[in-house]
Design an enzyme around this catalytic site. Sequence first.
Site, short mmCIF file in Angstrom:
data_model
loop_
_atom_site.label_atom_id
_atom_site.label_comp_id
_atom_site.label_asym_id
_atom_site.label_seq_id
_atom_site.Cartn_x
_atom_site.Cartn_y
_atom_site.Cartn_z
N LYS A 160 2.20 -2.68 6.28
CA LYS A 160 2.47 -2.52 4.86
C LYS A 160 3.92 -2.10 4.62
O LYS A 160 4.55 -2.51 3.63
CB LYS A 160 1.50 -1.50 4.25
CG LYS A 160 0.06 -2.00 4.21
CD LYS A 160 -0.09 -3.27 3.38
CE LYS A 160 -1.51 -3.74 3.25
NZ LYS A 160 -1.67 -4.90 2.35
N TYR A 193 -1.99 -0.81 10.48
CA TYR A 193 -2.12 -1.24 9.08
C TYR A 193 -0.96 -0.69 8.26
O TYR A 193 -0.32 -1.42 7.49
CB TYR A 193 -3.44 -0.76 8.51
CG TYR A 193 -3.62 -1.02 7.04
CD1 TYR A 193 -3.96 -2.29 6.57
CD2 TYR A 193 -3.46 0.01 6.10
CE1 TYR A 193 -4.13 -2.52 5.22
CE2 TYR A 193 -3.63 -0.22 4.75
CZ TYR A 193 -3.97 -1.48 4.31
OH TYR A 193 -4.13 -1.72 2.96
N SER A 225 0.85 -1.19 0.00
CA SER A 225 0.00 0.00 0.00
C SER A 225 0.89 1.24 0.00
O SER A 225 2.03 1.20 0.47
CB SER A 225 -0.89 0.01 1.25
OG SER A 225 -1.53 1.26 1.43
#
Length: 253
Positions: A163, A159, A146
Amino acid sequence: MTDPLFDLSGQTALVSGASRGIGEAIAHLLAAHGAHVICTSRKLEGCQAVADAIAAAGGSAEAHAVHVGDPAAIEALFTTLDAAGRRVDILVNNAAANPYFGPAVDMTLDAYEKTVEVNLRGYFWTTVQAARRMKGHGGAVVNVASVNAERPAPGQLVYSMTKAGIVNMTEGFAKELAPLGIRVNAVLPGLTDTKFASALTSNPKIMDMMLRLIPLARVAQPGEIAPAVLFLASPAASYLTGAALPVDGGYLA
């Protein structure tokens, strides 16, 4: 006729999180270029629907229920594939978890552990299992990370850090697996119109802020992310390993 640079005929591609969104688009595109696609997700019904749609379009696919947050489930999948004589040539780690949106100080330990188990341990252990079997013939691994790997987003600290870990993992595996003929690269999608990202795309205030930061001034569609994965998995990227390719409308520019 498929361009030889993107021809995946005779190859088998394993795509995690293939039941919807970016994973579904990837599965369809790899199949359209000749790969037999193993579609996996937590629920068999979703990935079976994708496999059936691929077959209806003239492609080749099968479906397996696998929770990538569970190492035993990952091992069981590869044992099943071994027994069926199914050799994995391409691995696309795409399944992801983001169960919490908000300040990190308010995050529960359960939400933290689920995010790390799926996004980091799941990618790692699936890659290990695939690489052990690619040793004799080589292969390609593509990790879907991401843009958050480069710029942590508000409300998505854990999160984002998973990533970032995926990008680091990609670089590490690229160096370690190159002597075995295995290439490892990553794709960094920007904001994409999926159910997974609906907490962002359905919030007008967040969307207004994000669109100001994206030079192309719109979110991506899943089908706009998939071609980057096809490229990295294909002969066209034969001299490319350890790369992290943003597909983000210019967000990281």
